[in-house]
Design a protein around this motif. Structure first.
Motif, PDB file in Angstrom:
ATOM      1  N   THR A 285       8.057  14.446  -2.652  1.00 44.39           N
ATOM      2  CA  THR A 285       9.335  13.941  -3.139  1.00 44.39           C
ATOM      3  C   THR A 285       9.156  12.546  -3.707  1.00 44.39           C
ATOM      4  O   THR A 285       8.836  11.617  -2.962  1.00 44.39           O
ATOM      5  CB  THR A 285      10.368  13.893  -2.001  1.00 44.39           C
ATOM      6  N   PRO A 286       9.338  12.361  -5.032  1.00 43.63           N
ATOM      7  CA  PRO A 286       9.216  11.015  -5.601  1.00 43.63           C
ATOM      8  C   PRO A 286      10.255  10.072  -4.998  1.00 43.63           C
ATOM      9  O   PRO A 286      11.309  10.534  -4.553  1.00 43.63           O
ATOM     10  CB  PRO A 286       9.482  11.250  -7.099  1.00 43.63           C
ATOM     11  N   PRO A 287       9.981   8.760  -5.005  1.00 46.22           N
ATOM     12  CA  PRO A 287       8.785   8.130  -5.567  1.00 46.22           C
ATOM     13  C   PRO A 287       7.578   8.263  -4.648  1.00 46.22           C
ATOM     14  O   PRO A 287       7.715   8.321  -3.435  1.00 46.22           O
ATOM     15  CB  PRO A 287       9.203   6.668  -5.702  1.00 46.22           C
ATOM     16  N   TYR A 288       6.397   8.304  -5.264  1.00 41.90           N
ATOM     17  CA  TYR A 288       5.148   8.300  -4.528  1.00 41.90           C
ATOM     18  C   TYR A 288       4.736   6.832  -4.369  1.00 41.90           C
ATOM     19  O   TYR A 288       4.783   6.068  -5.342  1.00 41.90           O
ATOM     20  CB  TYR A 288       4.085   9.092  -5.275  1.00 41.90           C
ATOM     21  N   THR A 289       4.330   6.467  -3.174  1.00 38.57           N
ATOM     22  CA  THR A 289       4.236   5.038  -2.868  1.00 38.57           C
ATOM     23  C   THR A 289       2.932   4.621  -2.209  1.00 38.57           C
ATOM     24  O   THR A 289       2.171   5.440  -1.688  1.00 38.57           O
ATOM     25  CB  THR A 289       5.395   4.621  -1.945  1.00 38.57           C
ATOM     26  N   VAL A 290       2.731   3.313  -2.204  1.00 37.28           N
ATOM     27  CA  VAL A 290       1.683   2.629  -1.444  1.00 37.28           C
ATOM     28  C   VAL A 290       2.386   1.676  -0.492  1.00 37.28           C
ATOM     29  O   VAL A 290       3.285   0.927  -0.900  1.00 37.28           O
ATOM     30  CB  VAL A 290       0.733   1.860  -2.377  1.00 37.28           C
ATOM     31  N   THR A 291       2.003   1.699   0.776  1.00 35.82           N
ATOM     32  CA  THR A 291       2.558   0.792   1.777  1.00 35.82           C
ATOM     33  C   THR A 291       1.590  -0.365   2.017  1.00 35.82           C
ATOM     34  O   THR A 291       0.398  -0.151   2.210  1.00 35.82           O
ATOM     35  CB  THR A 291       2.802   1.530   3.105  1.00 35.82           C
ATOM     36  N   ALA A 292       2.108  -1.584   2.012  1.00 40.71           N
ATOM     37  CA  ALA A 292       1.305  -2.769   2.284  1.00 40.71           C
ATOM     38  C   ALA A 292       1.690  -3.347   3.642  1.00 40.71           C
ATOM     39  O   ALA A 292       2.855  -3.333   4.032  1.00 40.71           O
ATOM     40  CB  ALA A 292       1.513  -3.817   1.198  1.00 40.71           C
ATOM     41  N   LEU A 293       0.693  -3.844   4.362  1.00 41.27           N
ATOM     42  CA  LEU A 293       0.935  -4.467   5.655  1.00 41.27           C
ATOM     43  C   LEU A 293      -0.109  -5.541   5.902  1.00 41.27           C
ATOM     44  O   LEU A 293      -1.171  -5.545   5.271  1.00 41.27           O
ATOM     45  CB  LEU A 293       0.903  -3.440   6.784  1.00 41.27           C
TER      46      LEU A 293
END
Length: 321
Positions: A304-312
């Protein structure tokens, strides 16, 4: 890879993290950085691989279409990267850059190399392995070679680097002898990293739930000793003696960090970061004390868009003060 239980992806967050220069910052040197990046809002992209260059340029690959995406750590929205011919193979997984900025990526049975402007510089097809057609998963670029894992075959392939030219991909290390009796088709080789000299490789095997050490001078394969920890990693990063690994099958989804000995033969898991911020993460990159994890949604295509990158924040940097 086997489809683990799907986690519910949180909405694209507007919250930001505050990052400062490592040295004493000048006025205004601190800047807000996103904690989530939108790779694409087009259905079916299914991001897979990631690389972040020292200047903050971010590249992400698409397992669903073969396309490549590029952005900056300072901006929450990525854009398609030209990458001539990348979509022809139908899938792009591992992606890494070298010191000159060339973009190496693999998928299906092909390794491609692109210039920073997207021009195709090299395209190398992999041969069949002992079990049949290749299904290339990840790669690492060392001073004299590119090493590639094959999800479908229990072998690591190698292409020489000579004067910037990429040689042919050849079967280089058959890992089966390190674990006699284990079913050939279940090795499922994933992430691969190298020490700065290129002398030692660490290769993740989802099937054996272990990481394997390969000496490139002797091709000796041995198991990385992490005690009783089951460690079926997907993508990995090696930074000094810290090995960062994404786990997504048989363990809570997230990033696991192991502190290794000087010979990269053994180590101890010292940090685990898990939770519902991740949606089937596949790999990660590290840049300026931050970690960037790809949320692939690859367990329920097209996702399911949006396709994401998680930053931590990198907990190792936090622990070191």
């Amino acid at each position: 890879m086997p489809a683990p239980r799907r986690l519910i992806a949180p909405a694209l967050a507007a919250a930001t993290l505050l990052t400062c220069a490592a040295a004493v910052p000048a006025a205004g040197a601190c800047r807000p950085l996103p904690d989530r990046y939108a790779v694409s809002r087009t259905e079916g992209v299914l991001p897979e691989g990631i690389d972040v260059r020292p200047d903050g340029t971010m590249y992400v690959s698409s397992d669903g279409t073969g396309a490549l995406y590029r952005g900056r750590v300072t901006s929450p929205q990525m854009r398609p990267f030209r990458a001539d011919g990348a979509t022809a193979r139908g899938s792009s997984r591992g992606i890494h850059t070298d010191r000159t900025g060339r973009v190496f990526s693999v998928g299906k049975g092909r390794l491609t190399v692109h210039a920073p402007d997207g021009r195709l510089l090299d395209s190398v097809d992999a041969p069949n392995g002992p079990l049949g057609a290749p299904d290339l998963n990840d790669l690492v670029v060392t001073p004299d070679a590119v090493y590639v894992t094959d999800w479908a075959n229990p072998v690591v392939l190698r292409a020489s680097l000579d004067g910037g030219k990429v040689g042919s991909l050849e079967p280089w290390a058959d890992v089966r002898g390190a674990f006699p009796g284990f079913p050939d088709r279940y090795w499922l080789l994933n992430g691969i990293v190298a020490d700065p000299t290129g002398r030692i490789l660490l290769v993740a095997s989802n099937g054996t739930e272990a990481v394997w050490r390969i000496d490139t001078a002797t091709r000796e394969v041995s198991r990385l000793d992490l005690g009783d920890t089951s460690f079926g990693a997907d993508g990995m990063v090696l930074h000094g003696r810290n090995m960062y690994a994404v786990l997504n099958y048989g363990a809570p989804h997230g990033v696991y960090i192991a502190r290794l000995d000087a010979q990269l033969r053994s180590g101890t898991v010292v940090h685990r970061v898990t939770g519902d911020r991740f949606d089937l993460p596949t790999t990660l990159a590290r840049h300026d004390c931050r970690l960037y994890l790809v949320n692939s949604q690859n367990d329920e295509p097209p996702g399911t868009p949006p396709y994401t990158v998680t930053a931590l924040d990198d907990p190792v940097c936090q622990a070191d003060g």
